[in-house]
Design a protein around this motif. Structure first.
Motif, PDB file in Angstrom:
ATOM      1  N   THR A   1      64.182   8.153  30.070  1.00  7.97           N
ATOM      2  CA  THR A   1      63.687   7.934  28.710  1.00  7.97           C
ATOM      3  C   THR A   1      63.448   9.257  27.994  1.00  7.97           C
ATOM      4  OG1 THR A   1      62.639   5.858  29.361  1.00  7.97           O
ATOM      5  CG2 THR A   1      61.841   6.884  27.351  1.00  7.97           C
ATOM      6  N   VAL A   2      62.814  10.178  28.685  1.00  9.05           N
ATOM      7  CA  VAL A   2      62.510  11.488  28.095  1.00  9.05           C
ATOM      8  C   VAL A   2      63.789  12.218  27.713  1.00  9.05           C
ATOM      9  CG1 VAL A   2      61.610  13.781  28.642  1.00  9.05           C
ATOM     10  CG2 VAL A   2      60.264  11.756  29.185  1.00  9.05           C
ATOM     11  N   LEU A   3      64.773  12.220  28.599  1.00  9.12           N
ATOM     12  CA  LEU A   3      66.027  12.903  28.303  1.00  9.12           C
ATOM     13  C   LEU A   3      66.720  12.271  27.089  1.00  9.12           C
ATOM     14  CD1 LEU A   3      67.424  13.483  31.913  1.00  9.12           C
ATOM     15  CD2 LEU A   3      66.399  15.175  30.368  1.00  9.12           C
ATOM     16  N   ALA A   4      66.692  10.948  27.019  1.00  2.84           N
ATOM     17  CA  ALA A   4      67.322  10.274  25.882  1.00  2.84           C
ATOM     18  C   ALA A   4      66.580  10.592  24.588  1.00  2.84           C
ATOM     19  CB  ALA A   4      67.347   8.767  26.121  1.00  2.84           C
ATOM     20  N   GLU A   5      65.259  10.640  24.647  1.00  6.78           N
ATOM     21  CA  GLU A   5      64.471  10.915  23.440  1.00  6.78           C
ATOM     22  C   GLU A   5      64.796  12.277  22.844  1.00  6.78           C
ATOM     23  OE1 GLU A   5      60.611   8.133  24.570  1.00  6.78           O
ATOM     24  OE2 GLU A   5      60.643  10.258  25.128  1.00  6.78           O
ATOM     25  N   LEU A   6      65.088  13.246  23.693  1.00 15.65           N
ATOM     26  CA  LEU A   6      65.455  14.571  23.192  1.00 15.65           C
ATOM     27  C   LEU A   6      66.747  14.537  22.390  1.00 15.65           C
ATOM     28  CD1 LEU A   6      64.619  16.693  26.364  1.00 15.65           C
ATOM     29  CD2 LEU A   6      63.312  16.590  24.231  1.00 15.65           C
ATOM     30  N   ALA A   7      67.614  13.576  22.693  1.00 18.98           N
ATOM     31  CA  ALA A   7      68.913  13.499  22.015  1.00 18.98           C
ATOM     32  C   ALA A   7      68.888  12.605  20.783  1.00 18.98           C
ATOM     33  CB  ALA A   7      69.974  12.982  22.992  1.00 18.98           C
ATOM     34  N   VAL A   8      67.832  11.816  20.595  1.00 21.07           N
ATOM     35  CA  VAL A   8      67.834  10.840  19.505  1.00 21.07           C
ATOM     36  C   VAL A   8      67.872  11.485  18.123  1.00 21.07           C
ATOM     37  CG1 VAL A   8      66.577   8.931  18.435  1.00 21.07           C
ATOM     38  CG2 VAL A   8      66.808   9.029  20.904  1.00 21.07           C
ATOM     39  N   PRO A   9      67.131  12.575  17.836  1.00 19.24           N
ATOM     40  CA  PRO A   9      67.278  13.171  16.496  1.00 19.24           C
ATOM     41  C   PRO A   9      68.725  13.516  16.156  1.00 19.24           C
ATOM     42  CG  PRO A   9      65.351  14.072  17.592  1.00 19.24           C
ATOM     43  CD  PRO A   9      66.060  13.223  18.611  1.00 19.24           C
TER      44      PRO A   9
ATOM     45  N   ARG B   1      68.159   1.731  31.753  1.00 18.09           N
ATOM     46  CA  ARG B   1      67.184   1.070  30.884  1.00 18.09           C
ATOM     47  C   ARG B   1      66.230   2.085  30.267  1.00 18.09           C
ATOM     48  NH1 ARG B   1      63.630  -2.226  32.673  1.00 18.09           N
ATOM     49  NH2 ARG B   1      63.676  -3.613  30.875  1.00 18.09           N
ATOM     50  N   GLY B   2      65.919   3.128  30.998  1.00 20.91           N
ATOM     51  CA  GLY B   2      65.063   4.169  30.442  1.00 20.91           C
ATOM     52  C   GLY B   2      65.702   4.850  29.247  1.00 20.91           C
ATOM     53  N   ALA B   3      67.000   5.105  29.322  1.00 16.67           N
ATOM     54  CA  ALA B   3      67.703   5.691  28.179  1.00 16.67           C
ATOM     55  C   ALA B   3      67.650   4.755  26.972  1.00 16.67           C
ATOM     56  CB  ALA B   3      69.146   5.994  28.561  1.00 16.67           C
ATOM     57  N   GLY B   4      67.824   3.463  27.216  1.00 20.03           N
ATOM     58  CA  GLY B   4      67.734   2.503  26.117  1.00 20.03           C
ATOM     59  C   GLY B   4      66.358   2.484  25.487  1.00 20.03           C
ATOM     60  N   LEU B   5      65.332   2.544  26.320  1.00 13.43           N
ATOM     61  CA  LEU B   5      63.976   2.576  25.792  1.00 13.43           C
ATOM     62  C   LEU B   5      63.760   3.802  24.912  1.00 13.43           C
ATOM     63  CD1 LEU B   5      61.018   1.520  25.781  1.00 13.43           C
ATOM     64  CD2 LEU B   5      60.649   2.947  27.809  1.00 13.43           C
ATOM     65  N   GLY B   6      64.225   4.966  25.375  1.00  9.30           N
ATOM     66  CA  GLY B   6      64.047   6.183  24.594  1.00  9.30           C
ATOM     67  C   GLY B   6      64.692   6.105  23.233  1.00  9.30           C
ATOM     68  N   VAL B   7      65.908   5.584  23.185  1.00 12.99           N
ATOM     69  CA  VAL B   7      66.604   5.452  21.901  1.00 12.99           C
ATOM     70  C   VAL B   7      65.876   4.465  20.990  1.00 12.99           C
ATOM     71  CG1 VAL B   7      68.750   4.709  20.795  1.00 12.99           C
ATOM     72  CG2 VAL B   7      68.832   6.077  22.895  1.00 12.99           C
TER      73      VAL B   7
END
Length: 368
Positions: A52-60, A102-108
């Motif tokens: 989730t954390v890794l995905a959140e860094l990429a969302v912007p 699923r963690g990546a999906g949550l982050g996005v």
């Protein structure tokens, strides 16, 4: 304040978060019963939060390139489709692989939802708007956390896993009506993002406790007691988050930081009575109230000083990194501390951030 776009975004977020919360405490229990024990339970939550954390860094970047609609759709797909593989096996490698996706999906999903809310509501009512969004996405935790544990105990894991996979996919219907727009950004004279560290660290200290409690409370006592305690927490958190938004718009969100930390620390410490229903349930309600207050207050403070997409990514990073660190770290030290001392130490970790909460940024309250 409630526009069509805001309503559709909340509907999509609710379906995705319901799928997430149904499995938040259920998957660690599923992994533990599959033979990996408490260590596997902690790793399941930790792997999901790390992803989730890794995905959140990429969302912007994702939002700036593809806009809100595409990002929300991606988040829902990653939350839903991998969960449908879980009934095939409770082996730890399978659980960890699904948890990572699923963690990546949550982050996005969460970064996109928070940023879109901040863009859609008027700046002078941002605290209330974020509180309303928090109330909406809090409904899945009210239903999902206790229902997932109860249904897994009564019906078995397979039906819960399948339903939790299908729910996020249903949210794709609402996504089709969302704007494809990209985040609003300020020009050269816009906000610089300075002063974000203190509220981010304050919030992270509490999310560490969230990761510990949702992962290990069912193992420390009984699933039935954990279900009741998580229901109390799930009811208190969105209500407190909404109230804090209204209060913060008028009096300033910084005034809520210390009371929120005290409530969260006290509620965590009460979990040391692992098999006593009254302190466990009351403590989780108290923790939930403090957690909800801090969700709104820290996010509103950060949005005063940064662009919505960046702030949303950093705030959600503190949320999910804290949960992952809490779940993984507690699982590793549990053999040395036991549950009682472990919960007390987590409460102490929250309390030591109180000096940071006393650093108050300038704030101009709304006229009465």
């Amino acid at each position: 304040m409630m526009t069509r776009s805001l309503g559709l975004m909340m509907a999509a977020s609710v379906t995705g978060m319901l799928g997430f919360f149904l499995l938040f405490s259920t998957v660690p229990l599923y992994a533990a019963t599959g033979g990996s024990g408490a260590t596997g339970a902690g790793l399941a939550t930790g792997a999901m939060m790390a992803s989730t954390v890794l995905a959140e860094l990429a969302v912007p970047w994702l939002l700036s390139r593809h806009g809100y609609r595409a990002a929300m759709a991606l988040g829902l797909l990653l939350l839903g489709l991998p969960a449908l593989l879980l009934p095939l096996s409770a082996e730890l490698p399978v659980v960890l692989a699904v948890s990572l996706l699923r963690g990546a999906g949550l982050g996005v999903l969460v970064v996109t939802g928070t940023a879109l809310t901040a863009d859609l509501v008027p700046a002078e009512r941002r605290g209330e708007g974020l509180g309303l969004y928090g109330l909406a996405v809090g409904v899945p935790s009210v239903a999902g956390l206790p229902l997932g544990l109860w249904a897994a105990d009564v019906l078995g894991f397979a039906p819960v896993l399948v339903v939790a996979g299908l729910l996020p996919l249903a949210g794709l219907v609402a996504v089709t009506g969302l704007p494809a727009a990209r985040p609003v950004t300020a020009g050269g004279g816009g906000r610089t993002g300075g002063g974000l560290a203190a509220p981010m660290l304050v919030f992270a200290s509490v999310t560490v406790s969230v990761g510990v409690l949702v992962t290990f409370l069912p193992l420390a006592g009984t699933p039935a007691l954990a279900s009741a305690a998580m229901l109390a927490q799930s009811l208190a958190t969105p209500t407190a988050r909404w109230w804090a938004g209204r209060f913060g718009d008028r009096r300033g969100p910084a005034t809520l930081l210390v009371p929120g930390l005290l409530a969260a620390a006290a509620g965590t410490a009460l979990q040391a009575w692992t098999d006593a229903p009254v302190p466990v349930v009351a403590g989780m309600a108290l923790f939930g109230a403090g957690f909800g207050v801090l969700q709104n207050a820290t996010l509103t403070l950060m949005l005063q000083r940064g662009e919505p997409a960046r702030v949303s990514a950093l705030w959600n990073l503190a949320y999910d990194a804290g949960m992952g660190v809490g779940a993984t770290g507690f699982g590793l030290v549990l053999g040395h501390t036991g549950y009682r001392l472990g919960f007390v130490l987590v409460a102490a970790l929250i309390a030591v951030t109180i000096p940071l909460a006393r650093v108050r940024p300038a704030y101009a309250p709304l006229p009465q």
